[in-house]
Enzyme design. Structure first.
Site, PDB file in Angstrom:
ATOM      1  N   ARG A 252      34.661 -62.197  44.974  1.00  0.00           N
ATOM      2  CA  ARG A 252      34.630 -63.343  45.675  1.00  0.00           C
ATOM      3  C   ARG A 252      33.911 -62.941  46.904  1.00  0.00           C
ATOM      4  NH1 ARG A 252      40.853 -64.515  44.070  1.00  0.00           N
ATOM      5  NH2 ARG A 252      40.500 -62.263  44.509  1.00  0.00           N
TER       6      ARG A 252
ATOM      7  N   ASP B 226      36.502 -56.862  42.181  1.00  0.00           N
ATOM      8  CA  ASP B 226      36.874 -58.450  42.963  1.00  0.00           C
ATOM      9  C   ASP B 226      35.682 -58.661  43.597  1.00  0.00           C
ATOM     10  OD1 ASP B 226      37.292 -60.823  44.325  1.00  0.00           O
ATOM     11  OD2 ASP B 226      39.505 -60.675  45.179  1.00  0.00           O
TER      12      ASP B 226
END
Length: 191
Positions: free
Chosen positions: A125, A123
């Site tokens: 983000r 991930d």
């Protein structure tokens, strides 16, 4: 982070009447989608929805993104609050790399294995714009609509009180069952 923000505009939708405000940080643009009564809500319902073009716009059955977005907009349209449309496609690996990850998933990798094979973390983000939006809209407490423990931890870390968590559970299908199991078993999502 150099952020530019728009004025607020009206946005009638099939989910209800909303007001929207855009935020641009570097090369990404994000949206705050607020219920009409947002300013009068002491503790708003909030969904931080990560962009998924294939799901949100095209209706891909490989994920639950469009279903979660529709669920959240319907709910907030009725109950009041905010959806932050967080424009970081494919957990922030971009659309091209997301399609490459899809191709690897077609060969048997799960969503995490595909990202790692492409040279990314599971991930990528960055949630800093969420803090900026919360500060801009003077949000100190939320009723958070999420299944993602990372979003919960981030929001707590910026000093916003989560007074309630509302699950964003949608029906699985034969195309996203493995994806949802990976999110639950390997990423800790509360499904």
């Amino acid at each position: 982070m150099n952020i530019i923000k728009s004025n607020i505009a009206n946005l009638p939708t099939k989910h209800g009447k909303f007001r929207i405000k855009a935020y641009k940080d570097d090369n990404q643009e994000h949206l705050a989608i607020m219920s009409e009564d947002f300013e009068n809500i002491e503790i708003p319902y909030v969904r931080v929805h990560s962009e998924c073009l294939t799901g949100d716009a095209i209706g891909s059955l490989k994920c639950d993104c469009q279903n979660q977005l529709n669920l959240s907009l319907d709910f907030i349209g009725k109950m009041g609050g905010l959806v932050i449309y967080h424009r970081q496609e494919g957990r922030n690996i971009g659309l091209l790399n997301k399609i490459n990850a899809y191709a690897l998933q077609d060969q048997g990798r799960n969503t995490i294995e595909a990202n790692i094979e492409l040279g990314f973390k599971e991930d990528e983000r960055d949630y800093r714009i969420v803090k900026y939006i919360f500060d801009d809209l003077n949000i100190k407490k939320v009723k958070l609509i999420t299944n993602n423990p990372n979003k919960i931890e981030y929001i707590k870390s910026i000093g916003v009180d989560i007074v309630e968590r509302i699950p964003a559970i949608t029906k699985a299908n034969k195309y996203n069952e493995d994806y949802l199991n990976t999110k639950k078993d390997q990423m800790g999502h509360m499904l």
